[in-house]
Design a protein around this motif. Structure first.
Motif, PDB file in Angstrom:
ATOM      1  N   ASN A 125       8.464  13.349  -9.033  1.00 62.38           N
ATOM      2  CA  ASN A 125       7.787  12.440  -9.960  1.00 62.38           C
ATOM      3  C   ASN A 125       7.707  11.028  -9.412  1.00 62.38           C
ATOM      4  O   ASN A 125       6.702  10.326  -9.588  1.00 62.38           O
ATOM      5  CB  ASN A 125       8.511  12.448 -11.305  1.00 62.38           C
ATOM      6  N   GLN A 126       8.759  10.587  -8.764  1.00 62.66           N
ATOM      7  CA  GLN A 126       8.706   9.266  -8.134  1.00 62.66           C
ATOM      8  C   GLN A 126       7.631   9.237  -7.056  1.00 62.66           C
ATOM      9  O   GLN A 126       6.856   8.272  -6.948  1.00 62.66           O
ATOM     10  CB  GLN A 126      10.074   8.920  -7.531  1.00 62.66           C
ATOM     11  N   VAL A 127       7.596  10.280  -6.233  1.00 62.11           N
ATOM     12  CA  VAL A 127       6.601  10.336  -5.164  1.00 62.11           C
ATOM     13  C   VAL A 127       5.191  10.424  -5.744  1.00 62.11           C
ATOM     14  O   VAL A 127       4.258   9.778  -5.248  1.00 62.11           O
ATOM     15  CB  VAL A 127       6.894  11.532  -4.235  1.00 62.11           C
ATOM     16  N   ASN A 128       5.002  11.218  -6.792  1.00 62.90           N
ATOM     17  CA  ASN A 128       3.680  11.308  -7.411  1.00 62.90           C
ATOM     18  C   ASN A 128       3.211   9.960  -7.942  1.00 62.90           C
ATOM     19  O   ASN A 128       2.035   9.615  -7.834  1.00 62.90           O
ATOM     20  CB  ASN A 128       3.702  12.333  -8.544  1.00 62.90           C
ATOM     21  N   ASN A 129       4.127   9.209  -8.529  1.00 66.31           N
ATOM     22  CA  ASN A 129       3.764   7.874  -8.994  1.00 66.31           C
ATOM     23  C   ASN A 129       3.409   6.973  -7.814  1.00 66.31           C
ATOM     24  O   ASN A 129       2.449   6.192  -7.871  1.00 66.31           O
ATOM     25  CB  ASN A 129       4.904   7.259  -9.804  1.00 66.31           C
ATOM     26  N   PHE A 130       4.186   7.079  -6.735  1.00 67.11           N
ATOM     27  CA  PHE A 130       3.901   6.309  -5.523  1.00 67.11           C
ATOM     28  C   PHE A 130       2.505   6.629  -5.001  1.00 67.11           C
ATOM     29  O   PHE A 130       1.707   5.721  -4.699  1.00 67.11           O
ATOM     30  CB  PHE A 130       4.964   6.634  -4.466  1.00 67.11           C
ATOM     31  N   ILE A 131       2.165   7.911  -4.899  1.00 64.54           N
ATOM     32  CA  ILE A 131       0.852   8.320  -4.410  1.00 64.54           C
ATOM     33  C   ILE A 131      -0.254   7.767  -5.305  1.00 64.54           C
ATOM     34  O   ILE A 131      -1.266   7.229  -4.829  1.00 64.54           O
ATOM     35  CB  ILE A 131       0.769   9.862  -4.334  1.00 64.54           C
ATOM     36  N   LYS A 132      -0.056   7.882  -6.607  1.00 61.63           N
ATOM     37  CA  LYS A 132      -1.074   7.402  -7.548  1.00 61.63           C
ATOM     38  C   LYS A 132      -1.301   5.899  -7.409  1.00 61.63           C
ATOM     39  O   LYS A 132      -2.447   5.426  -7.374  1.00 61.63           O
ATOM     40  CB  LYS A 132      -0.633   7.733  -8.975  1.00 61.63           C
ATOM     41  N   GLN A 133      -0.212   5.143  -7.315  1.00 56.54           N
ATOM     42  CA  GLN A 133      -0.332   3.696  -7.244  1.00 56.54           C
ATOM     43  C   GLN A 133      -0.938   3.246  -5.914  1.00 56.54           C
ATOM     44  O   GLN A 133      -1.709   2.285  -5.865  1.00 56.54           O
ATOM     45  CB  GLN A 133       1.040   3.045  -7.445  1.00 56.54           C
ATOM     46  N   VAL A 134      -0.581   3.917  -4.822  1.00 61.52           N
ATOM     47  CA  VAL A 134      -1.175   3.566  -3.528  1.00 61.52           C
ATOM     48  C   VAL A 134      -2.673   3.836  -3.555  1.00 61.52           C
ATOM     49  O   VAL A 134      -3.482   3.015  -3.098  1.00 61.52           O
ATOM     50  CB  VAL A 134      -0.492   4.350  -2.384  1.00 61.52           C
ATOM     51  N   LYS A 135      -3.080   4.980  -4.076  1.00 62.62           N
ATOM     52  CA  LYS A 135      -4.506   5.294  -4.170  1.00 62.62           C
ATOM     53  C   LYS A 135      -5.262   4.266  -5.003  1.00 62.62           C
ATOM     54  O   LYS A 135      -6.401   3.898  -4.688  1.00 62.62           O
ATOM     55  CB  LYS A 135      -4.694   6.679  -4.788  1.00 62.62           C
ATOM     56  N   ALA A 136      -4.613   3.792  -6.069  1.00 64.03           N
ATOM     57  CA  ALA A 136      -5.277   2.869  -6.994  1.00 64.03           C
ATOM     58  C   ALA A 136      -5.306   1.438  -6.493  1.00 64.03           C
ATOM     59  O   ALA A 136      -6.068   0.609  -7.017  1.00 64.03           O
ATOM     60  CB  ALA A 136      -4.590   2.924  -8.359  1.00 64.03           C
ATOM     61  N   SER A 137      -4.486   1.128  -5.503  1.00 63.44           N
ATOM     62  CA  SER A 137      -4.385  -0.255  -5.035  1.00 63.44           C
ATOM     63  C   SER A 137      -5.701  -0.742  -4.432  1.00 63.44           C
ATOM     64  O   SER A 137      -6.339  -0.042  -3.644  1.00 63.44           O
ATOM     65  CB  SER A 137      -3.277  -0.379  -3.996  1.00 63.44           C
ATOM     66  N   THR A 138      -6.077  -1.945  -4.803  1.00 69.28           N
ATOM     67  CA  THR A 138      -7.260  -2.582  -4.209  1.00 69.28           C
ATOM     68  C   THR A 138      -6.863  -3.619  -3.167  1.00 69.28           C
ATOM     69  O   THR A 138      -7.726  -4.244  -2.558  1.00 69.28           O
ATOM     70  CB  THR A 138      -8.090  -3.273  -5.298  1.00 69.28           C
ATOM     71  N   LYS A 139      -5.555  -3.777  -2.939  1.00 67.29           N
ATOM     72  CA  LYS A 139      -5.054  -4.807  -2.022  1.00 67.29           C
ATOM     73  C   LYS A 139      -4.624  -4.236  -0.673  1.00 67.29           C
ATOM     74  O   LYS A 139      -4.635  -4.937   0.329  1.00 67.29           O
ATOM     75  CB  LYS A 139      -3.861  -5.529  -2.651  1.00 67.29           C
ATOM     76  N   ILE A 140      -4.218  -2.966  -0.654  1.00 65.31           N
ATOM     77  CA  ILE A 140      -3.737  -2.366   0.593  1.00 65.31           C
ATOM     78  C   ILE A 140      -4.933  -1.882   1.405  1.00 65.31           C
ATOM     79  O   ILE A 140      -5.803  -1.168   0.893  1.00 65.31           O
ATOM     80  CB  ILE A 140      -2.798  -1.184   0.300  1.00 65.31           C
ATOM     81  N   VAL A 141      -4.996  -2.272   2.670  1.00 67.48           N
ATOM     82  CA  VAL A 141      -6.118  -1.881   3.516  1.00 67.48           C
ATOM     83  C   VAL A 141      -6.071  -0.375   3.783  1.00 67.48           C
ATOM     84  O   VAL A 141      -5.014   0.252   3.702  1.00 67.48           O
ATOM     85  CB  VAL A 141      -6.122  -2.667   4.846  1.00 67.48           C
ATOM     86  N   GLU A 142      -7.207   0.190   4.169  1.00 67.57           N
ATOM     87  CA  GLU A 142      -7.353   1.642   4.214  1.00 67.57           C
ATOM     88  C   GLU A 142      -6.374   2.309   5.183  1.00 67.57           C
ATOM     89  O   GLU A 142      -5.771   3.339   4.861  1.00 67.57           O
ATOM     90  CB  GLU A 142      -8.793   2.009   4.598  1.00 67.57           C
ATOM     91  N   ASP A 143      -6.224   1.748   6.382  1.00 67.67           N
ATOM     92  CA  ASP A 143      -5.327   2.377   7.361  1.00 67.67           C
ATOM     93  C   ASP A 143      -3.891   2.395   6.848  1.00 67.67           C
ATOM     94  O   ASP A 143      -3.176   3.396   6.995  1.00 67.67           O
ATOM     95  CB  ASP A 143      -5.391   1.639   8.698  1.00 67.67           C
ATOM     96  N   ASP A 144      -3.443   1.296   6.265  1.00 72.39           N
ATOM     97  CA  ASP A 144      -2.096   1.245   5.705  1.00 72.39           C
ATOM     98  C   ASP A 144      -1.956   2.200   4.522  1.00 72.39           C
ATOM     99  O   ASP A 144      -0.929   2.873   4.359  1.00 72.39           O
ATOM    100  CB  ASP A 144      -1.754  -0.175   5.260  1.00 72.39           C
TER     101      ASP A 144
END
Length: 493
Positions: A125-144
């Motif tokens: 569940n922690q990892v799923n939340n991490f994946i969701k938040q990374v996908k939703a981020s508009t600040k993190i560049v694509e490669d990162d």
């Protein structure tokens, strides 16, 4: 589904504090202040702080139903250690893990069963939340973003592998057997059981998606990189019997050069340092964040430092090693020692292990390169490449024992030799004897100076081939809370 909902809530709460948790977790990650929840996924650096907080829970102690932290549920280490005690190589006194040794710690209301279900789902569940938040981020560049997602997918597969190993029949025994529910995103909506095949297909999908996204770089050995993801994939393919794919993944994980990832001189250093060249993936800790006495196997197997003194070594296993093998021998400076000069050789306490050295800052290995080398050797042998298998196997054996002689075995005899070498190399680390017996449908009969029988006449601690005791039952707490899982899930288990 209270367990899943509770874990999702805990995961979300933990994300709020992950910035400061990451500062406390690893020397490799050095944020200077806590990160507000709205800023956690603002950059790769802060997202890596969130991942560090998740990784910190690899060695987090869990509470039982009464809210009391228990010594035998200390994160991933305790799952590995419980498996180690179920076979023939280790003997446990009647201590915290005594029921695991007796192969009867599996009923729906037992602490082992509940923890082994709840803990991986908590991590998922922690990892799923991490994946969701990374996908939703508009600040993190694509490669990162891709590299962060790769870490998440690989970790999710790793913990699903722990679940399906513990709660289902082996892949090669029954692919349609019920397996734990599959959750691909944070949710409060429960699901019913999946199948063994569905879980393995899901893990392969996650890992083959992750590997192209990852690089060889990482912040430290607790983090997942391309090598680690390939190592997890090699373990998965090994269980599935997909030997060409297992071989390729294992070689990608260790690099194909056996001697470059081995250090025989450091083998007797106590298995407590993440910096070892032999460790591919490990869980570090500092004295101010110690596991204290619930660090397994260190606190249980080390009879030289203050601890539980509850793990002993089967005399039959000790006899597998030559006197010149750095992994064996008997004496104060060897990997085995006699507990007392006054004990008879038939006493289960006769031999102890010096492999693990316990301190409050001992690190824990998760995957070592040697395991990948031996997967490579087994995969070659399974495909009929006896020469290649013997070459890889001998390279490891010669590193461990200057007097080693290359095997003349072929076919099943060579495979059996490799399986014994896995036990010798990975003793007490990850339950390798149990893992191999389960995936191959073999039993684990006990001999030597074992405590052979249970309290009831005729009840032995041995595990037979395809023994139901290789599986834990689904926890009653999950059955009570999930409308899609009922008591019939444990029928025949």
């Amino acid at each position: 589904m209270k367990n899943i909902v509770r874990n999702i809530t805990a995961a979300l709460v933990s994300v709020i504090c992950l910035g400061s948790c990451s500062q406390e977790f690893l020397d490799e990650v050095k944020p200077t202040t806590g990160v507000p929840v709205e800023s956690i996924y603002e950059s790769r650096t802060t997202a890596e702080g969130a991942m560090a907080g998740i990784l910190r829970r690899f060695r987090g102690q869990f509470e039982n139903a009464a809210g009391v932290a228990s010594t035998d549920v200390g994160g991933l280490n305790s799952m590995f250690y419980a498996r180690s005690l179920k076979g023939n190589d280790v003997i446990s006194s009647n201590n915290w893990y005594g029921s695991d040794y007796e192969n009867n710690n599996r009923e729906p209301t037992y602490r082992r069963t509940t923890f082994t279900w709840d803990y991986p789902f908590f991590m998922i569940n922690q990892v799923n939340n991490f994946i969701k938040q990374v996908k939703a981020s508009t600040k993190i560049v694509e490669d990162d973003k891709n590299e962060l997602l790769g870490q998440g997918y690989a970790l999710r597969a790793f913990f699903y592998h722990q679940l399906v190993l513990e709660f289902s029949k082996s892949y090669n025994e029954d692919q349609n057997y019920p397996a734990p529910p599959i959750y691909k995103e944070p949710t409060v909506v429960p699901k019913g059981m999946s199948t063994v095949k569905e879980v393995y297909d899901f893990m392969v999908e996650d890992l083959t998606t992750a590997i192209p996204l990852l690089s060889e770089d990482r912040l430290g050995k607790s983090f997942v990189n391309k090598e680690v993801a390939n190592a997890i994939l090699a373990q998965v393919y090994q269980v599935m019997g997909k030997w060409d794919l297992a071989e390729a993944a294992a070689i990608e994980a260790y690099g194909g050069n056996v001697t470059s990832v081995l250090d025989a001189g450091g083998y007797g250093s106590g298995f407590k340092d993440n910096a070892s060249v032999e460790w591919l993936w490990g869980s570090p800790q500092r004295p101010d964040q110690s596991n204290y006495y619930y660090l397994a196997p260190h606190a249980f197997s080390d009879h030289r430092s203050p601890g539980y003194y509850s793990a002993y070594v089967n005399s039959t296993f000790v006899s597998l090693f030559s006197a010149t093998d750095v992994r064996g021998g008997v004496g104060p400076t060897k990997l085995f020692n006699k507990k007392s000069a006054t004990l008879p050789s038939t006493d289960y306490r006769y031999y102890v292990s010096n492999k693990f050295s316990f301190t409050f800052s001992s690190h824990s290995p998760i995957i070592r390169y040697a395991e990948m080398i031996l997967i490579d050797a087994e995969a070659k042998a399974r495909q009929g490449n006896n020469g290649g298998a013997k070459t890889v196997l001998f390279a490891l054996q010669k590193n461990r024992d200057a007097n080693a002689v290359q095997s003349s075995n072929t076919g099943q005899a060579l495979i059996d030799e490799i399986l014994v070498e896995r036990r010798k190399e990975l003793f007490l680390e990850n339950g390798i004897e149990w893992f191999d017996a389960k995936r191959l449908g073999k039993g684990m009969p006990r001999d030597g100076n074992q405590r052979l029988k249970g309290p009831n006449a005729g009840v032995t601690y041995d595990l037979q081939a395809h023994d139901l005791r290789f599986m834990l039952k689904v926890p009653q707490s999950e059955i009570d809370a999930n409308p899609f899982i009922d008591n019939t899930v444990n029928n025949g288990k």
